[in-house]
Design an enzyme around this catalytic site. Structure first.
Site, PDB file in Angstrom:
ATOM      1  N   HIS A   1       0.842  -1.196   0.000  1.00  7.71           N
ATOM      2  CA  HIS A   1       0.000   0.000   0.000  1.00  7.71           C
ATOM      3  C   HIS A   1       0.878   1.247   0.000  1.00  7.71           C
ATOM      4  CE1 HIS A   1      -2.660   3.089   1.812  1.00  7.71           C
ATOM      5  NE2 HIS A   1      -3.568   2.480   1.082  1.00  7.71           N
TER       6      HIS A   1
ATOM      7  N   THR B   1       1.215   3.715   1.812  1.00  4.38           N
ATOM      8  CA  THR B   1       1.789   4.201   3.069  1.00  4.38           C
ATOM      9  C   THR B   1       2.870   3.281   3.623  1.00  4.38           C
ATOM     10  OG1 THR B   1       0.004   3.098   4.284  1.00  4.38           O
ATOM     11  CG2 THR B   1      -0.304   5.432   3.730  1.00  4.38           C
ATOM     12  N   LYS B   2       3.124   2.166   2.950  1.00  5.91           N
ATOM     13  CA  LYS B   2       4.120   1.219   3.449  1.00  5.91           C
ATOM     14  C   LYS B   2       5.539   1.667   3.087  1.00  5.91           C
ATOM     15  CE  LYS B   2       1.421  -1.887   5.373  1.00  5.91           C
ATOM     16  NZ  LYS B   2       0.149  -1.146   5.362  1.00  5.91           N
ATOM     17  N   LEU B   3       6.499   1.086   3.805  1.00  2.00           N
ATOM     18  CA  LEU B   3       7.913   1.379   3.560  1.00  2.00           C
ATOM     19  C   LEU B   3       8.275   1.168   2.092  1.00  2.00           C
ATOM     20  CD1 LEU B   3      10.865   1.829   4.564  1.00  2.00           C
ATOM     21  CD2 LEU B   3      10.942  -0.640   4.984  1.00  2.00           C
TER      22      LEU B   3
END
Length: 364
Positions: A183, A185-187
């Site tokens: 997603h 917002t993930k790293l």
């Protein structure tokens, strides 16, 4: 507002080069060139085999359950999991006809506590679904021993654990499968997307059929399937983000350690096992009380800073997942936790302001 996290946006110039190639090939999906390239590069970067890219992290869980044969119907199948996680861990089980059975978490690591697993096993239990919460490694050895003893599958929700290593090896190697979320917002992200890492190649091959409607040829359908494929535009974003992963990690490492240095004596931080090589994806902290957590979150918001109560509420209290017994440790941690802003572009000035606001509220 300063968000709790912010998507990493790689070089637009490089992204445009990949998109130019997509236009030239006119190949947008169905295991395109960039999906194949990203699969290979991720296996190399993560030091894993049998990686399958999919459209999002929730589908990664659902396909893993199906490929490993634990999807159910009529409440005839159960899986033991944690209530302290994002709702998709449990809702994906429920969606696949598997009843989530919650057991409590360790009060220090906040991961599923193996000491609670065996008492929850019934004749309906087919799997254990632990979560590497905030990228913190579960007690993988004990969970593996329990699963082996009771002949259960283990599917790790490793959505937060991209690049995390334990005892020198990727945490994604543990379990029958481990799933990732990509997603925004993930790293590491592909805008939307996800992946499954299977222990066995035969499970990978079955899952490959499942994500393409079960189709294996122009006139051949061998498996009950669905459309869960990653497309070329997602893969293009992922390749660009992967190219800049070291810069991203270095910046997040610095932000994480500034928080730790300033707040570790006043807030409860997540206990990490020896041998963990962390990815600095989150900075969660537990306050003394729910009232204090709510008050500090409100004070931060009034000053243009968003902190999130990950993961609140504890999932055994979520009605659509079915009536469940309270899990007191999870319920307590969920009520008092805040995740503070952490992303590569968070400035020292803004972070210092966040820390000062928290310290002021703690002294109030």
């Amino acid at each position: 507002m300063i968000p709790v996290t912010k998507p990493y946006l790689p070089s637009r110039e490089k992204l445009h080069q990949y998109i130019d190639g997509i236009y030239e090939r006119a190949w947008l999906t169905n295991n395109g060139e960039l999906v194949q390239e990203l699969t290979k590069r991720l296996e190399e970067y993560l030091k894993v085999e049998n990686l399958l890219l999919v459209a999002n992290g929730t589908l990664a869980l659902q396909i893993a359950y199906r490929a490993l044969g634990i999807s159910g119907r009529d409440n005839a199948t159960e899986a033991i999991t944690t209530p302290f996680t994002f709702v998709a861990t449990a809702s994906s089980l429920k969606w696949e006809g598997v009843e989530p059975v919650f057991v409590d978490i360790d009060p220090d690591t906040w991961c599923l506590d193996p000491a609670n697993i065996e008492a929850a096993i019934t004749p309906k239990t087919r799997a254990i679904v632990p979560v590497h919460v905030f990228g913190n490694t579960c007690d993988v050895d004990t969970i593996s021993a329990i699963a082996s003893k009771h002949r259960l599958k283990v599917i790790y929700d490793a959505s937060h654990a991209f690049g995390v290593k334990y005892q020198g090896e990727s945490v994604l190697k543990h379990g029958d499968a481990a799933t990732l979320s990509f997603h925004a917002t993930k790293l590491f992200h592909t805008g939307e997307g996800g992946a499954i890492v299977f222990k066995r190649k035969e499970d990978l091959e079955r899952a490959k059929k499942m994500i393409n409607f079960g189709i294996t040829g122009p006139e051949t359908i061998e498996e009950l399937g669905i459309n869960a494929k990653m497309n070329e535009l997602q893969a293009a974003m992922g390749l660009c983000v992967l190219d800049e992963m070291e810069e991203n990690l270095k910046a997040r490492d610095a932000v994480w350690h500034r928080y730790e240095q300033a707040l570790s004596q006043t807030l409860q931080l997540q206990a990490q096992p020896n041998g963990l090589d962390y990815n600095y994806a989150y900075f969660p902290a537990v306050l003394e009380s729910e009232e204090q957590a709510v008050r500090i979150a409100a004070a931060l918001k009034e000053n243009g800073v968003l902190a999130r109560r990950y993961f609140y509420p504890s999932l055994e209290s979520v009605e659509c997942l079915g009536a469940k017994a309270d899990q007191p440790v999870s319920k307590d941690i969920a009520s008092r936790i805040l995740c503070l802003p952490i992303f590569d572009q968070l400035s020292r000035k803004d972070q210092k302001n966040i820390i000062n606001l928290i310290e002021t509220e703690l002294e109030a």
